[in-house]
Design an enzyme around this catalytic site. Sequence first.
Site, PDB file in Angstrom:
ATOM      1  N   ASP A  36       0.867  -1.179   0.000  1.00 39.63           N
ATOM      2  CA  ASP A  36       0.000   0.000   0.000  1.00 39.63           C
ATOM      3  C   ASP A  36       0.902   1.226   0.000  1.00 39.63           C
ATOM      4  O   ASP A  36       1.467   1.591   1.039  1.00 39.63           O
ATOM      5  CB  ASP A  36      -0.906  -0.023   1.235  1.00 39.63           C
ATOM      6  CG  ASP A  36      -1.803   1.208   1.328  1.00 39.63           C
ATOM      7  OD1 ASP A  36      -1.784   2.039   0.394  1.00 39.63           O
ATOM      8  OD2 ASP A  36      -2.519   1.338   2.339  1.00 39.63           O
ATOM      9  N   TYR A 125      -7.891  14.526 -11.272  1.00 39.07           N
ATOM     10  CA  TYR A 125      -6.826  13.610 -11.684  1.00 39.07           C
ATOM     11  C   TYR A 125      -5.539  14.379 -11.991  1.00 39.07           C
ATOM     12  O   TYR A 125      -4.467  14.064 -11.453  1.00 39.07           O
ATOM     13  CB  TYR A 125      -7.258  12.790 -12.896  1.00 39.07           C
ATOM     14  CG  TYR A 125      -6.140  11.985 -13.517  1.00 39.07           C
ATOM     15  CD1 TYR A 125      -5.578  10.911 -12.843  1.00 39.07           C
ATOM     16  CD2 TYR A 125      -5.645  12.306 -14.778  1.00 39.07           C
ATOM     17  CE1 TYR A 125      -4.544  10.169 -13.398  1.00 39.07           C
ATOM     18  CE2 TYR A 125      -4.616  11.575 -15.346  1.00 39.07           C
ATOM     19  CZ  TYR A 125      -4.071  10.508 -14.658  1.00 39.07           C
ATOM     20  OH  TYR A 125      -3.033   9.790 -15.219  1.00 39.07           O
TER      21      TYR A 125
END
Length: 292
Positions: A36, A125
């Site tokens: 992660d 984004y």
Amino acid sequence: MKIMITGSHGQVGTCLVNQLATTGHDVLAMDRDTLDITDAQQVMHTVCDFRPDVIINAAAHTAVDKAESERELSFAINRDGPKNLAEAAQEVHAAMLHISTDYVFAGNKDGIYIESDNTDPQGVYGASKLDGELSVISACDKHIILRTAWVFGEHGNNFVKTMLRLGQTRDTLGVVGDQFGGPTYAGDIAAALITIASAIVEQGNTEFGVYHFAGLPHVSWAQFAQTIFDKAQEQSVLSKKPVVNSITTADYPTPAKRPANSRLDTQKITQTFGIAASDWQAALCHLDDYIA
């Protein structure tokens, strides 16, 4: 070389793993199930344990439209993740190679975008990816930011696969014709990153910074689609190609604004590392590999 790859199951990550498989380099390939990148402690532990020469970050939250409603997740993966990796790279004196995007620009320039042009992302984004760039630059001295655009390949979801799927059932297709860019083959991005990593580690190249890598020639999405269908028919992947109708961006509204101009200048990477622009047309020569 000791190379750590994140996002190893993505379009570029898969190509990186495949291309490095027979090189003899020591590769640690990590995907979201094994690392992660938003967990700073886990990243630092993993990097310090492996002690790579190079970290190549191919992990990203790339769902452009979903990012508009998943802002927190987008920034966690695209900003915080690269920051964590870059800080860990700095700790072990590794180089950090980070993939970024044309979406950091507004997309309204008349000419081709060069690396030093002003950034002005128009959506979540692009903003998250720009923050990722800045995080890497500030956290790791030995960094390469590789901006690319219109990525496609045999792995994952992309425009080529979508067109081939739709081409099997549609007689006509409306495709946006007023957005322009350079389609970029994921395998070429992987090869470019490996070349850069080798230049840094094995040849001592210290030309760190921001580089553009994308495909030539520049086309519209509609022109890209037409080329895909032409080649698909030539290769008998499609028995009949659909008619491509060029439409405007206004005709195809999306939650996130797309850049009208995604054309990236690739001269700097060619001059520095000898890497030519992606030959996206050549990458369409085996379209049966794109059909599941």
